[in-house]
Design a protein around this motif. Structure first.
Motif, short mmCIF file in Angstrom:
data_model
loop_
_atom_site.label_atom_id
_atom_site.label_comp_id
_atom_site.label_asym_id
_atom_site.label_seq_id
_atom_site.Cartn_x
_atom_site.Cartn_y
_atom_site.Cartn_z
N PRO A 106 0.82 -1.22 0.00
CA PRO A 106 0.00 0.00 0.00
C PRO A 106 0.85 1.27 0.00
CG PRO A 106 -0.85 -1.59 1.59
CD PRO A 106 0.46 -2.13 1.11
N LEU A 107 2.05 1.21 0.56
CA LEU A 107 2.92 2.39 0.55
C LEU A 107 3.32 2.78 -0.86
CD1 LEU A 107 5.17 1.66 3.66
CD2 LEU A 107 3.63 3.61 3.36
N LEU A 108 3.48 1.80 -1.74
CA LEU A 108 3.81 2.11 -3.13
C LEU A 108 2.63 2.79 -3.82
CD1 LEU A 108 5.81 -1.07 -4.16
CD2 LEU A 108 6.70 1.24 -3.85
N LEU A 109 1.42 2.35 -3.53
CA LEU A 109 0.25 3.04 -4.09
C LEU A 109 0.18 4.48 -3.59
CD1 LEU A 109 -2.58 0.34 -4.03
CD2 LEU A 109 -1.14 1.05 -5.93
N SER A 110 0.52 4.67 -2.33
CA SER A 110 0.53 6.04 -1.79
C SER A 110 1.58 6.89 -2.49
CB SER A 110 0.80 6.00 -0.28
OG SER A 110 -0.24 5.35 0.41
N ARG A 114 1.02 10.24 -4.70
CA ARG A 114 1.79 11.46 -4.44
C ARG A 114 2.34 12.04 -5.74
NH1 ARG A 114 4.94 13.81 -0.44
NH2 ARG A 114 4.40 12.19 1.07
N ARG A 115 2.94 11.19 -6.57
CA ARG A 115 3.53 11.67 -7.81
C ARG A 115 2.45 12.20 -8.77
NH1 ARG A 115 7.78 12.58 -5.30
NH2 ARG A 115 9.49 11.05 -5.34
N LEU A 116 1.30 11.58 -8.79
CA LEU A 116 0.22 12.08 -9.65
C LEU A 116 -0.28 13.43 -9.15
CD1 LEU A 116 -1.75 8.77 -10.27
CD2 LEU A 116 -0.62 10.17 -12.01
N HIS A 117 -0.39 13.60 -7.86
CA HIS A 117 -0.84 14.88 -7.32
C HIS A 117 0.20 15.96 -7.60
CE1 HIS A 117 -3.52 12.53 -4.26
NE2 HIS A 117 -4.04 12.56 -5.48
N GLU A 118 1.48 15.61 -7.49
CA GLU A 118 2.53 16.56 -7.82
C GLU A 118 2.49 16.96 -9.29
OE1 GLU A 118 5.78 15.00 -4.46
OE2 GLU A 118 5.98 14.43 -6.57
N ALA A 119 1.99 16.05 -10.14
CA ALA A 119 1.90 16.33 -11.57
C ALA A 119 0.65 17.13 -11.93
CB ALA A 119 1.91 15.02 -12.36
N GLY A 120 -0.21 17.41 -10.94
CA GLY A 120 -1.34 18.28 -11.20
C GLY A 120 -2.71 17.71 -10.92
N ARG A 155 -7.45 0.44 -8.97
CA ARG A 155 -8.72 0.87 -9.56
C ARG A 155 -9.81 0.96 -8.49
NH1 ARG A 155 -13.14 1.89 -10.24
NH2 ARG A 155 -14.55 1.53 -12.00
N ARG A 156 -9.74 0.11 -7.50
CA ARG A 156 -10.78 0.07 -6.47
C ARG A 156 -10.70 1.24 -5.49
NH1 ARG A 156 -10.50 -6.02 -4.24
NH2 ARG A 156 -12.26 -5.26 -2.99
N THR A 157 -9.66 2.08 -5.62
CA THR A 157 -9.54 3.26 -4.74
C THR A 157 -10.25 4.47 -5.31
OG1 THR A 157 -7.45 4.05 -5.69
CG2 THR A 157 -7.31 2.40 -3.93
N ALA A 224 10.74 9.09 -2.68
CA ALA A 224 9.48 9.43 -2.01
C ALA A 224 9.54 8.97 -0.55
CB ALA A 224 8.31 8.77 -2.72
N PRO A 225 8.96 9.73 0.37
CA PRO A 225 8.99 9.31 1.78
C PRO A 225 8.33 7.95 2.01
CG PRO A 225 7.51 11.19 1.44
CD PRO A 225 8.30 11.04 0.19
N GLU A 226 7.30 7.64 1.22
CA GLU A 226 6.66 6.32 1.35
C GLU A 226 7.64 5.20 1.00
OE1 GLU A 226 3.54 9.38 0.36
OE2 GLU A 226 5.50 8.83 -0.48
N LEU A 227 8.50 5.45 0.02
CA LEU A 227 9.48 4.44 -0.38
C LEU A 227 10.51 4.24 0.73
CD1 LEU A 227 9.27 3.00 -3.08
CD2 LEU A 227 11.24 4.29 -3.87
#
Length: 247
Positions: A106-110, A114-120, A155-157, A224-227
């Protein structure tokens, strides 16, 4: 002597200098989160220090226990063959436990979010956005199945759709997955590279996203901090295992 096992992060290595720079940045973040833990990094190819060189240096210093952590997202050839072979050639005084690969988690999904949100993208965009989960690719069926399962779980998120894609060794390619989502009537398509560091295959993912006019291209996972948290989780699990796989 060191009471805790040393954490040895094992990266693949690349001729692209961005790869090693990103790995070192991730390792620095891990060290900052756990100041009392000794963390080293070794590369399988192209970069220095090599894994074998680090192991020899640790043995010469008197270190006895090492947790070897593959900086890999799936359990494919490198995790099953290359890394065990290198570790088997370590100085005999070392006790080495090989930790599990990073994915799935789940940390990788987080980190991907994060990267998608940083991209806009914003959380409000989820229901109208299709995602291409673009990995490096593998000839190992287990690794390919894991990527497909991650796409299904993600997808289920709440995303409109999530499709796996691969930069090599398997299909579909990134550009084909983007076009598939367009054909389904999804107006906004984002590409999320499921890779840790820049290099030839991530560049291929980016080129595929550009070729198919994806709306958003996220950055690689990088430091990424999650990584960093995930690396420490894998280390802790291996270090406390009473019946570890010793190399």
């Amino acid at each position: 002597m060191y009471e805790r096992p040393v954490l040895l992060v094992i990266a693949h290595g690349s001729r692209d200098p961005r790869h090693a720079a990103t790995v070192h940045a991730l390792v620095r973040r891990v060290r900052s989160r756990r100041p009392g833990l000794r963390v080293e990094v070794g590369f399988l190819d192209f970069n220095i220090p090599s894994v074998q060189g680090v192991l020899e240096s640790l043995s010469a210093e008197g270190v006895r226990d090492v947790v070897a952590l593959p900086l890999l997202l799936t359990r494919a050839f490198h995790a099953k063959a290359d890394i065990p072979a290198v570790l088997a050639g370590a100085p005999p005084r070392l006790r080495i436990r090989q930790a599990e690969v990073l994915g799935p988690s789940p940390l990788l999904l987080s980190a991907l979010e994060r990267r998608l949100h940083e991209a806009g993208l914003t959380p409000a965009d989820k229901s109208s956005t299709g995602i291409v989960l673009a990995s490096a690719g593998s000839t190992d069926p287990e690794a390919i199945a894991v990527i497909a399962d991650i796409a299904h779980q993600w997808r289920r998120t709440g995303w409109c759709a999530v499709r796996p894609a691969f930069a090599s060794a398997a299909l579909p390619r990134t550009q084909d997955a983007v076009r598939e989502l367009r054909a389904l009537g999804i107006r906004r398509v984002a590409v999320a590279p499921y890779v840790i560091a820049p290099g030839r295959l991530p560049d291929r993912i980016a080129a595929g996203a550009a070729e198919a006019d994806a709306d958003v291209l996220a950055d690689v996972l990088g430091p990424a901090p999650e990584l960093a948290a995930l690396l420490l989780d894998r280390y802790a699990a291996a270090a406390r295992d009473r019946h570890p796989a010793m190399v």
